[in-house]
Design an enzyme around this catalytic site. Structure first.
Site, mmCIF file in Angstrom:
data_model
loop_
_atom_site.group_PDB
_atom_site.id
_atom_site.type_symbol
_atom_site.label_atom_id
_atom_site.label_comp_id
_atom_site.label_asym_id
_atom_site.label_seq_id
_atom_site.Cartn_x
_atom_site.Cartn_y
_atom_site.Cartn_z
ATOM 1 N N TRP A 115 -1.505 2.132 1.484
ATOM 2 C CA TRP A 115 -1.557 1.632 2.577
ATOM 3 C C TRP A 115 -1.815 0.084 2.657
ATOM 4 O O TRP A 115 -1.577 -0.620 3.568
ATOM 5 C CB TRP A 115 -2.720 2.273 3.889
ATOM 6 N N TYR A 145 2.227 3.093 -4.378
ATOM 7 C CA TYR A 145 2.122 3.994 -2.929
ATOM 8 C C TYR A 145 0.541 3.256 -2.507
ATOM 9 O O TYR A 145 -0.007 3.654 -3.187
ATOM 10 C CB TYR A 145 2.258 5.257 -3.217
#
Length: 770
Positions: free
Chosen positions: A110, A108
């Site tokens: 960005w 997980y």
């Protein structure tokens, strides 16, 4: 001068003698952010990972050796030839011995902008080419909403970035009530890259056109002063109670829209019985709500009446979901909007977090932008994203999720590319305990953050400034040709090339690459997008012309978008994707789950931190909001983020009265602590935060006490050493970081070692293999 794009904006890169010297703002952006400039001084800093690295104990003694040394051991630099061979062999060993389910690659985070060099997507494609992996579902941003909202209005993702536009709010709204505020600092960010920041100009335009703003938040700064908003300080995690109290006032005074509720909703009668106490003997009126949320009774009643008398937009911050029972605020908020009867009208209804990111409320074309195909995952096991420590510490244990019960897999390998769990996750001491369970941890990183330091094998990846890519997102009108400004630092490789090398060792290169190199794939992605756009009547320039020109902008839609307008116009022809086709104030589906922590309609559940937990007493409520000077933990070591620190520590905002009671003054170094951990922060004494509340932005790199002498979990100020690692409810199992109480005191232990931004000890073990 090269053009590049990031989650925080588009920039021109300036280079001299092969080194990055500065970034300048994109001319199209009238409200640029400084965040991106933080990379200039660290792209080739001592914290840069310049070659493949292997933790010494793992290299010397093999997998599962001394996992307690993760974060402590020196690293040995090896060649790419050695690294490819070692990683391929370890993947083959784990798959052969335990199966692909034993590989956890939720990964997980960005990572960086760019449609092709998306680290998580590249990782998933690679692992799918060799059999699959255990995945994660949902996000730390709004997991509770991702699960509950589809039960209420049919979808979440279809609406979160497809909301009523600011233009519609500006032209038609009279009242804008923001639960959690409209934090412009969050709106600096846009996933996948952005060309122009629109949040500040949009809220100012609405104010100038007469829209009245109300900010319901413990922090005054969650709304800019320029709009003269009414600030309603609210006790953290009591928004649901306030919403229910507002609903009762509307119902009690006959201000609810009966015709809307009858035509577009199901289950209101059951909720009305809950409001009046017919079901449990407790009337949920404004007085009941006032006692819970510390807002005056008359203020609650007046707000309900004003909302009913005005074209009203309700906004629900994503942060509302990150608490115990975080499903309830969005459900209660949508129900409140339904009672007002303005859903689907221009400027009215509800929004899911204006200025949570730059995309929300932006007028965008929403083209079907192609993404890198990830293939088929041969493994069915998964976890809710915030349950990673539970999985590692409780393999084979059961967990509930969205009406079903599952088992935690037994994870032997973690493979992470593009994120930092030592930022996102809660109760980092507990995560560290779970982190010792896998036999091998592999990470792709460009700098020595906590993830890299706590891995066994670290493969150095490039930054966006060292590779070509394309910034094209269905959530932004700008397409940007991202050009490599400098050569890769050290021996860094892009993720695609890293996986290609490993896949070649495993006989899976063709499956992974399909015979294409990075440039071939980028051309393919653009051409697929161009074809899809043409089918919707949009003609994009050819690939080569786009690369030559550097960027282009899609035309802004002429009509302002109104969320759920089609549904309102004809709910029969345009039903919602719920079982009833309507807004489900009462959900028969959820009723069938029989959860004791998530009822069949919006409910108030007393937060666990209010119920006599070890955190109770005179402690203060800790909220970890999004930082101003970085995105999550990205570029925390850069100049922009470092400048925001106080003597190198993350700031904590504290109310003036709370500070005085503890002898704390502005600029003091203070110790925050509870039963889970302790960290140091620099005090900012402020009247902008309500009494009883502390604010520490997330993202300070985890800096544990390696010497064991200070008694601190983090010297730097990472608030997640304090937050609880509990699920929101059995329904969503989302993160509940905001259900956290702490104490704060002056730190008297003197300066402490700050190693968060420093590399570990590195030995050279490179050798040539024949």
């Amino acid at each position: 001068m090269s053009l590049t794009s990031a989650h925080w904006g588009t920039y021109h890169a300036h280079v001299k003698d092969g080194r990055l010297t500065s970034l300048s703002h994109f001319a199209e952006d009238s409200d640029p952010t400084e965040i991106g400039k933080g990379i200039v001084d660290v792209i080739d800093h001592e914290s840069r990972i310049i070659g493949p690295m292997i933790r010494k104990s793992w290299l010397d003694y093999g997998p599962a050796s001394h996992p307690e040394r993760r974060g402590l051991d020196p690293f040995v630099r090896v060649s790419w030839d050695q690294a490819d061979q070692i990683v391929a062999a370890e993947l083959e060993r784990v798959i052969s011995a335990y199966g692909n389910e034993a590989i956890y690659a939720g990964s997980y985070g960005w990572a960086s902008a760019g449609r092709f060099h998306h680290a998580q997507g590249q990782l998933h494609r690679f692992l799918n080419s060799i059999g699959g992996y255990t995945k994660s579902v949902n996000t730390y941003s709004f997991a509770a909403a991702e699960v509950i909202v589809p039960h209420v209005i049919g979808h979440f993702r279809n609406y979160i970035y497809n909301q009523t536009s600011w233009k519609s709010v500006r032209d038609h709204a009279k009242l804008f009530v923001a639960f959690g505020g409209v934090p412009l600092k969050n709106g600096q960010i846009g996933q996948g890259g952005l060309g122009r920041h629109i949040q500040k100009e949009s809220i100012l335009a609405a104010h100038q056109n007469g829209v009245e703003f109300v900010s319901v938040s413990p922090l005054r700064d969650d709304m800019i002063d320029d709009v003269n908003a009414e600030w309603m300080p609210i006790r953290p995690n009591s928004d649901t109670a306030l919403m229910i109290g507002l609903c009762h006032t509307l119902f009690d005074q006959g201000l609810h829209d009966r015709s809307f509720l009858e035509r577009y909703c199901v289950g209101f009668d059951a909720f009305a019985d809950y409001l009046t106490g017919a079901t449990d003997g407790l009337v949920k009126d404004a007085a009941w709500a006032a006692a819970l949320c510390n807002i005056e009774v008359d203020a609650i009643k007046a707000l309900a009446i004003k909302m009913a008398q005005s074209r009203t937009m309700l906004s629900f911050s994503w942060s509302l979901t990150r608490q115990a029972h975080g499903e309830q605020p969005f459900w209660a908020g949508i129900t409140l909007a339904a009672m007002l009867g303005q859903i689907g009208l221009p400027g009215g209804g509800f929004g899911l977090g204006y200025s949570a990111v730059n995309t929300v409320g932006n007028d965008i074309q929403r083209l079907p932008v192609a993404a890198m195909p990830q293939g088929i995952n041969g493994v069915s096991s998964f976890i809710p994203v915030a349950r990673i420590a539970d999985m590692l510490l409780n393999s084979g244990g059961e967990f509930d999720y969205d009406g079903a019960r599952y088992l935690y897999p037994d994870i032997k390998m973690i493979y992470w590319a593009g994120g930092n769990p030592f930022h996102h996750h809660q109760d980092l001491n507990r995560l560290c305990a779970g982190w010792q369970k896998p036999e091998t941890i592999i990470a792709h990183e460009w700098c020595w953050n906590a993830l890299a330091k706590h891995a066994d094998i670290v493969l150095p990846c490039t930054t966006t400034l060292e590779r070509d890519d394309i910034a094209m997102s269905p959530m932004d009108n700008y397409f940007v040709s991202m050009q490599a400004a400098i050569a890769p630092v050290g021996d860094a490789r892009d993720d695609f090339e890293i996986f290609r090398g490993i896949a070649a060792r495993m006989g899976a290169e063709d499956a992974f690459t399909e015979g294409r190199n990075a440039e071939d794939w980028q051309r393919w992605l653009y051409d697929m997008t161009k074809q899809a756009a043409a089918q919707q009547g949009h003609e994009l320039p050819g690939y080569d012309a786009f690369r030559d020109e550097g960027w282009f902008k899609l035309e802004t839609p002429e009509e302002a978008h109104v969320m759920l307008a089609d549904f309102r116009a004809d709910p029969i022809a345009n039903p919602l994707a719920t079982p009833s086709g309507k807004i489900e104030i009462y959900s028969e589906t959820i009723a069938g789950f029989n959860y004791d922590d998530c009822a069949a309609h919006p409910c108030w559940f007393v937060p666990p931190e209010w119920l006599g937990s070890p955190d109770c007493g005179t402690r203060l409520h800790l909220l970890g909001n999004q930082p101003t000077a970085r995105l999550h933990s990205q570029l925390d070591h850069g100049s922009i983020s470092r400048a925001s620190k106080i003597e190198g520590h993350e700031p904590v905002k504290i109310n003036r009265q709370d500070a005085a009671a503890r002898g704390i003054e502005n600029g003091d170094i203070v110790r925050l602590y509870n039963d889970r951990g302790a960290c140091l922060c620099g005090a900012i004494v402020s009247d902008a935060v309500m009494q009883g509340v502390l604010i520490v932005s997330t993202g300070a790199w985890f800096d544990p006490d390696l010497s064991g002498t200070t008694g601190l979990s983090c010297h730097h100020g990472n608030p997640n050493v304090l937050t609880p690692d509990i699920g929101t409810s059995a329904l969503a199992q989302g993160p509940a970081a905001h259900s956290c109480l702490v104490e704060v005191e002056l730190w008297t232990g003197g300066p402490v070692a700050m190693t968060a931004h420093k590399p570990p000890v590195i030995l050279d073990g490179r050798k040539t293999t024949g």
